[in-house]
Design a protein around this motif. Structure first.
Motif, mmCIF file in Angstrom:
data_model
loop_
_atom_site.group_PDB
_atom_site.id
_atom_site.type_symbol
_atom_site.label_atom_id
_atom_site.label_comp_id
_atom_site.label_asym_id
_atom_site.label_seq_id
_atom_site.Cartn_x
_atom_site.Cartn_y
_atom_site.Cartn_z
ATOM 1 N N ARG A 203 11.124 5.325 9.424
ATOM 2 C CA ARG A 203 11.942 4.908 8.280
ATOM 3 C C ARG A 203 11.865 3.387 8.091
ATOM 4 N N ALA A 204 11.864 2.643 9.195
ATOM 5 C CA ALA A 204 11.720 1.191 9.104
ATOM 6 C C ALA A 204 10.351 0.809 8.549
ATOM 7 N N LEU A 205 9.328 1.604 8.891
ATOM 8 C CA LEU A 205 7.994 1.362 8.323
ATOM 9 C C LEU A 205 8.028 1.493 6.807
ATOM 10 N N PHE A 206 8.676 2.541 6.304
ATOM 11 C CA PHE A 206 8.753 2.721 4.849
ATOM 12 C C PHE A 206 9.483 1.558 4.187
ATOM 13 N N GLU A 207 10.497 1.052 4.847
ATOM 14 C CA GLU A 207 11.210 -0.104 4.294
ATOM 15 C C GLU A 207 10.284 -1.317 4.231
ATOM 16 N N LEU A 208 9.482 -1.502 5.283
ATOM 17 C CA LEU A 208 8.514 -2.595 5.267
ATOM 18 C C LEU A 208 7.514 -2.432 4.125
ATOM 19 N N ASN A 211 9.021 -3.325 0.780
ATOM 20 C CA ASN A 211 9.373 -4.724 0.541
ATOM 21 C C ASN A 211 8.213 -5.698 0.729
ATOM 22 N N GLU A 212 7.073 -5.216 1.206
ATOM 23 C CA GLU A 212 5.954 -6.103 1.513
ATOM 24 C C GLU A 212 5.079 -6.319 0.271
ATOM 25 N N PRO A 213 5.085 -7.549 -0.306
ATOM 26 C CA PRO A 213 4.311 -7.784 -1.531
ATOM 27 C C PRO A 213 2.809 -7.840 -1.299
ATOM 28 N N ARG A 214 2.379 -7.907 -0.038
ATOM 29 C CA ARG A 214 0.944 -8.023 0.234
ATOM 30 C C ARG A 214 0.220 -6.684 0.252
ATOM 31 N N VAL A 215 0.967 -5.579 0.088
ATOM 32 C CA VAL A 215 0.320 -4.270 0.089
ATOM 33 C C VAL A 215 0.809 -3.429 -1.083
ATOM 34 N N SER A 216 -0.030 -2.481 -1.467
ATOM 35 C CA SER A 216 0.364 -1.417 -2.384
ATOM 36 C C SER A 216 0.205 -0.119 -1.606
#
Length: 237
Positions: A203-208, A211-216
């Protein structure tokens, strides 16, 4: 004129979703689309004889990883979580002759079986296996291999998925693809109050990813012989 539709048999209802059904479909797809492969069969046999947990990717998933690496033209691949090396071999087979795959495995007994399997597959020259906790090995990988990886496959302990993903970003470049396996967990991912550290890590991975602008990123649910699960896929921008 008589209405023939009134006498037509009713269509059979679709089968109920079940592990038995998913396994049958998985087997059908494997037989339909994958050629017999004595080397990979021997790898799976060594996996079973070594009493390793039955959590390797399925043949169809292995072929998916292989095709993705070929489509990308990947030359440098990082895998976090080796087990007996089944997915490793699928990925390494996609490499050009000058390509390299680094794989990280926590357990020494798993690593020993994997090395034998790499020899069996004729890929020992292209695969480097590092033993020990992946979070200890990753700084060594970064120091020894400054060139970014083209494809990173994360399939290890799920509680550390966020930290593995952060390392994957450090070791990537624009265009790198990061795949994280087992992110659905039989639907348990829906439970925010789960006491399971693997669920909370994922679940924390999905949050990352959100919120991470460097990936799609996206995720694909999968129902197969291993149950109801799936993988996340992120493209580094």
């Amino acid at each position: 004129m008589p209405d023939d539709s009134l006498s037509a048999p009713s269509p059979e209802p679709p089968p109920e979703p079940s592990l038995e059904l998913w396994t049958a479909v998985d087997t059908f797809l494997t037989n339909a689309l994958l050629a017999p492969d004595p080397v990979l069969d021997a790898v799976l046999e060594a996996h079973a004889k070594g009493n390793l947990p039955p959590i390797a990717v399925t043949p169809a998933q292995g072929k998916f990883l292989h095709l993705l690496a070929r489509i990308m033209g990947a030359k440098q691949i990082l895998e976090i979580g080796t087990l007996a090396g089944y997915s490793t071999i699928w990925l390494a087979r996609a490499l050009p002759p000058e390509g390299k795959l680094i794989t990280l495995e926590f357990k020494r007994e798993h690593a020993a079986i994997a090395r034998e399997n790499f020899q069996r597959a004729g890929l020992a020259r292209q695969i480097e296996l590092l033993e020990g906790p992946a979070l200890d090995s990753l700084p060594k990988v970064a120091a020894a291999h400054p060139a970014p990886f083209d494809l990173i496959f994360i399939d290890a302990d799920k509680k550390n998925n966020p930290r593995y993903f952060e390392w994957a970003l450090k070791l990537s470049r624009p265009g790198t693809v990061i795949i994280v396996d087992n992110v659905i967990r039989d639907g348990q991912i829906l439970d925010p109050n789960s006491k399971d550290s693997d669920i909370q890590g994922t679940r924390a991975l999905f949050e990352l990813l959100h919120n991470e602008p460097r990936v799609s990123a996206t995720a694909v649910p999968v129902a197969d012989s291993k149950g109801y699960d799936g993988f996340a896929l992120a493209l580094v921008l």
